[in-house]
Design an enzyme around this catalytic site. Structure first.
Site, PDB file in Angstrom:
ATOM      1  N   ASP A   1       1.220  -5.541 -33.761  1.00 43.17           N
ATOM      2  CA  ASP A   1      -0.066  -5.929 -33.187  1.00 43.17           C
ATOM      3  C   ASP A   1      -0.812  -6.871 -34.123  1.00 43.17           C
ATOM      4  O   ASP A   1      -0.569  -6.889 -35.322  1.00 43.17           O
ATOM      5  CB  ASP A   1      -0.926  -4.680 -32.960  1.00 43.17           C
TER       6      ASP A   1
ATOM      7  N   ASP B   1      -3.587  -2.362 -38.370  1.00 46.19           N
ATOM      8  CA  ASP B   1      -2.373  -1.557 -38.460  1.00 46.19           C
ATOM      9  C   ASP B   1      -1.131  -2.442 -38.389  1.00 46.19           C
ATOM     10  O   ASP B   1      -0.144  -2.212 -39.082  1.00 46.19           O
ATOM     11  CB  ASP B   1      -2.317  -0.510 -37.337  1.00 46.19           C
TER      12      ASP B   1
ATOM     13  N   GLU C   1       6.542  -1.353 -34.096  1.00 46.09           N
ATOM     14  CA  GLU C   1       5.816  -0.145 -34.472  1.00 46.09           C
ATOM     15  C   GLU C   1       5.211   0.462 -33.213  1.00 46.09           C
ATOM     16  O   GLU C   1       4.678  -0.231 -32.370  1.00 46.09           O
ATOM     17  CB  GLU C   1       4.709  -0.501 -35.480  1.00 46.09           C
TER      18      GLU C   1
ATOM     19  N   ASP D   1      -3.624  -6.580 -35.288  1.00 52.80           N
ATOM     20  CA  ASP D   1      -4.771  -5.879 -35.873  1.00 52.80           C
ATOM     21  C   ASP D   1      -4.424  -5.351 -37.264  1.00 52.80           C
ATOM     22  O   ASP D   1      -3.379  -5.683 -37.822  1.00 52.80           O
ATOM     23  CB  ASP D   1      -5.225  -4.739 -34.945  1.00 52.80           C
TER      24      ASP D   1
END
Ligand code: 0RA
Length: 638
Positions: free
Chosen positions: A501, A505, A428, A503
Site C-alpha cells: 500500500d 505500513d 502484505e 501508506d
C-alpha cells in the site's frame, strides 16, 4: 551592444556539426535525458572547477540553483584562458565550450580525465544541451564574457570590464526540448557536492537553492578528506574505535586515499571511487583492498596467537563485517567495465592498492594492539555466526526435504517453468493477497502473501534471518539462497515484485524487504530483478466514460482538466484491499497497463544510510532523519 561579426570557417562548421550530433543523440553523451542526465550537466561543469582545484589553483566553488532552474557555478581558479587558440582561431574559452571533447586538451586538464564514460565529456556537451550558456571569466586584469544559445555562439568572448580577481562563472539553462524535466532536485545535487568535497580535501563547495520561499543551503569543507567521509557515514553507528584508520599515498602511478572504521553493525559498507567517480560495481582497486585486509588480519591473528594452529583462517566476509571504508584512487587511463560501466578493470591497480594497504595496515595494527584486538574479536564472532548460519541453512534444507516441497505453503505458484518469464508478487495482507490471487494471470504470475512479525534485518545476523517466519518464505520462493550462498542463476522468478500500500505500513514492508534484498540478496538488485508495483492513487468515474486511474497527484489534475470536475467521482485508494481482483489486474498487474519501478543499486550508499537510520537502534537520529528527509525518502520510494 556592439554588433559582432562571427566568421564561420571550416573549423566552425565542424564545431556546429559536432554539437548538433550531441543534440540529436544526447543519451550517448550524458547517459539519458531523464532527471539523471539533467543533473549530469551540473556535475560536468563542477568537475571542471574541481580539476582546477586539483591543479592547485582553486579553493572554493559556489553552486546556485536560481529561480527558473538556472544553474550558476562559480570558482576562484585561474579563469579559463582567453587568448586566441592557435588551432581554432577563436578564444580558448570559446573553444572549450564549442569543440567536442576539448575539455582535456584545453580545459584544466588534471591528467585523470575519463576516456569514454559519461564523465569528462566536457563543457561543450552542456552547451549543446542548454537553451543558453553564459560564461564570465576574470583573469589578466580583465573581465570577459561570452554567450551561447543551443550550442551556437551568440556573443563571442569580449572584454566587459576590469578585474583584480581571477575565476570562472558559468550560468546555464538546460534545454527543455531535450530533457524530460528541467527541475533539479536539491537533495541530489547537495549529496554530490558533499561527496565531491569529501573527495577533494581542503576544497570548499557551497550550494544554494534560491527557487523556493525558503532558501536551502549547504556548505562543505573537509580538512580530513575521506576520514571525514567515513565519520559522516558512521555518524549514526556505534564505532569500535574513535578515529578512522587513514591511508594516503599522493604520488606514484596510482595516487590512493583510504579511510577505514569498524562499527558494531553486521554489514559491510565499502565505497570506492576512481577519479572521483563512484565505482558502484567495484573492480580491481576494491579487489586489492579486500585481499590486503584478509591477509593482514589473518597474519596478525596468527602471529599474536589469536588464531591457534588448529583454527582455520578467517574468511574475507568475516573480516569485513561491520566495516565502513572509502577508497579513492586516481588512474590515468581508467577502463570501466560492467553493466553500468562502473567497475574498474585496470589490472595493475590490484597489486598497487594491495601492497599499499598491506604495509600501512600491518603497521597500524602493530602500533595499536588494543584496536587490533577489538576488531579481531568481532571478526571471530562473525566467523562463528557464519558457522551457525550454515547449520541453520542445513536445517532448513533438511526440514523442507521432509516436507517434500521446498516451496512455502502460502505461495500460489505459476505454471510456467522458465524462470525468466515468471514473476512473483510479494503482497502484505490477506485481503490484497486474495485479490491478487484471483486477479493474476496464473500462467506466469505467482503470489506470495506475507504474514508474521516484522523482523529488523539491520540488527540480525544471517542465522536469525533464516529462521524468521516472515522472510523464510521469501527465501524459499526466490529459491537461490542468501548471503554468500546466494546464486542468481537459481532464481525462480525473473521479476520479484513488491506490492504494498501507499501508506506508512506499506512503506514499512517495502523498507524491510529492500533492506533484506540489499543485505542478503544483493545480486538480485544488481541484476535488476527487484521491482516495486505502483498501484493507482485515484480512480475517476464519470457517466459515459471509462474509469480513469491516476498514479500521482499530477495525473489526477491532468485527468480532471480533461474530463471536467462536474459530476465526476474521485475515489482515493487507501489500500490495495479496496480494489477488486479485476481492478487490481488492470491497474497494477497487467503487463500491458501496469507501472513497475525497477529498484537499482544506483546509490547503494543512499539506501544504506536510509536503512541504517530507519532501522537502527537510535530513535533520535531516525526522527531527525525523517524530518529532514521526508521528501527524499518519498522520492526513493521506500
Ligand atoms: C588555466 C589554464 C587552463 C584552464 C584553466 C586555467 C581553467 C579552466 C576552468 C574550467 C572551469 N574553471 C576553470 N578554471 C581554470 C588550461 C590549461 C590547459 O590548457 O591544460
Amino acid at each position: 551592444m556592439e554588433k559582432y561579426e562571427h566568421k564561420y570557417g571550416a573549423e566552425q562548421i565542424q564545431v556546429l556539426e559536432g554539437l548538433e550530433a550531441v543534440r540529436k543523440r544526447p543519451g550517448m553523451y550524458i547517459g539519458s535525458v531523464s532527471v539523471r542526465g539533467l543533473h549530469h550537466l551540473v556535475y560536468e561543469i563542477v568537475d571542471n572547477s574541481v580539476d582546477e582545484a586539483l591543479a592547485g589553483y582553486c579553493t572554493e566553488i559556489n553552486v546556485k540553483i536560481e529561480p527558473g532552474n538556472i544553474i550558476c557555478v562559480k570558482d576562484n581558479g585561474r579563469g579559463i584562458p582567453v587568448e586566441i587558440h592557435p588551432k581554432t582561431k577563436i578564444s580558448t574559452a570559446e573553444t572549450v565550450y564549442t569543440v567536442l571533447h576539448a575539455g582535456g586538451k584545453f580545459g584544466g586538464d588534471s591528467g585523470y580525465k575519463v576516456s569514454g564514460g559519461l564523465h569528462g565529456v566536457g563543457a561543450s556537451v552542456v552547451n549543446a544541451l542548454s537553451e543558453w550558456v553564459e560564461v564570465t571569466i576574470e583573469r589578466d586584469g580583465g573581465k570577459y564574457q561570452m554567450r551561447f544559445e543551443r550550442g551556437k555562439t551568440v556573443q563571442p568572448l569580449k572584454k566587459v570590464g576590469d578585474s583584480d580577481n581571477t575565476g570562472t562563472m558559468v550560468r546555464f539553462l538546460a534545454d527543455d526540448t531535450i530533457f524530460e524535466t528541467t527541475n533539479y532536485e536539491y537533495e541530489t545535487l547537495e549529496e554530490r557536492m558533499r561527496e565531491m568535497a569529501f573527495l577533494t580535501k581542503g576544497l570548499k563547495i557551497t550550494i544554494e537553492d534560491l527557487r523556493g520561499e525558503e532558501v536551502k543551503k549547504g556548505e562543505f569543507y573537509f580538512e580530513g578528506g575521506l576520514k571525514s567521509f567515513v565519520e559522516f557515514l558512521n555518524k549514526n553507528k556505534e564505532k569500535l574505535y574513535p578515529t578512522p584508520i587513514y591511508i594516503e599515498k599522493k604520488d606514484g602511478e596510482v595516487p590512493t586515499e583510504i579511510a577505514i572504521q569498524y562499527t558494531s553493525s553486521y554489514n559491510e559498507s565499502i565505497y570506492t571511487f576512481v577519479n572521483n567517480i563512484n565505482t558502484i560495481e567495484g573492480g580491481t582497486h576494491l579487489e586489492g583492498f579486500k585481499r590486503a585486509l584478509t591477509k593482514v588480519f589473518n597474519d596478525y591473528a596468527r602471529s599474536h596467537n589469536i588464531l591457534k594452529e588448529k583454527d582455520s583462517n578467517l574468511q574475507g566476509e568475516d573480516i569485513r563485517e561491520g566495516i565502513t571504508a572509502v577508497i579513492s584512487v586516481k588512474v590515468k587511463e581508467p577502463q570501466f567495465e560492467g553493466q553500468t560501466k562502473t567497475k574498474l578493470g585496470n589490472s595493475n591497480v590490484t597489486g598497487i592498492v594491495q601492497s599499499l594497504v598491506s604495509e600501512a595496515l600491518s603497521t597500524f595494527l602493530e602500533e595499536n594492539p588494543s584496536i587490533a584486538k577489538t576488531i579481531l574479536e568481532k571478526c571471530i564472532s562473525a566467523s562463528r555466526a557464519r558457522e551457525a548460519a550454515r547449520k541453520a541453512r542445513e536445517l532448513v534444507r533438511r526440514k523442507s526435504a521432509l516436507e517434500t516441497t521446498t516451496l512455502p505453503g502460502k505461495l500460489a505458484d505459476c505454471s510456467e517453468k522458465d524462470a525468466q518469464k515468471c514473476e512473483v508478487y510479494i503482497v502484505e495482507g490477506d485481503s490484497a493477497g486474495g485479490s491478487a490471487k484471483q486477479g493474476r494471470d496464473r500462467r506466469f504470475q505467482a503470489i506470495l502473501p506475507l504474514w508474521g512479525k516484522m523482523l529488523n534485518v539491520e540488527k540480525s545476523r544471517a542465522d536469525k534471518i533464516y529462521n524468521n517466519e516472515k522472510l523464510q518464505p521469501v527465501i524459499l520462493a526466490v529459491g537461490a539462497g542468501i548471503g554468500s550462498d546466494f546464486d542468481i542463476t537459481k532464481i525462480r522468478y525473473g521479476k520479484v515484485i513488491i506490492m504494498a500500500d501507499a501508506d506508512v505500513d506499506g512503506a514499512h514492508i517495502r523498507t524491510l524487504l529492500l533492506t533484506f534484498f540489499f543485505r542478503y540478496m544483493r545480486p538480485l538488485i544488481e541484476n535488476g530483478n527487484v521491482y516495486l508495483a505502483q498501484p493507482p492513487l485515484y480512480k475517476i468515474s464519470k457517466k459515459g466514460i471509462k474509469d480513469i486511474y491516476c498514479y500521482s497527484d499530477e495525473e489526477l489534475e491532468e485527468a480532471l482538466k480533461e474530463v471536467g470536475r462536474e459530476n465526476t467521482g474521485i475515489q482515493r485508494y487507501k489500500g490495495l484491499g479496496e480494489m477488486n481482483p479485476e481492478q487490481l489486474w488492470e491497474t497494477t498487474m497487467n503487463p500491458e497497463s501496469r507501472i513497475l519501478i525497477k529498484v537499482t543499486m544506483e546509490d547503494a550508499r543512499k539506501a544504506d544510510e536510509i536503512f541504517t537510520v530507519l532501522m537502527g537502534d537510535d530513535i533520535e537520529p531516525r526522527r531527525k532523519f525523517i524530518e529532514a528527509n521526508a521528501k527524499y525518502v518519498k522520492n526513493l520510494d521506500i
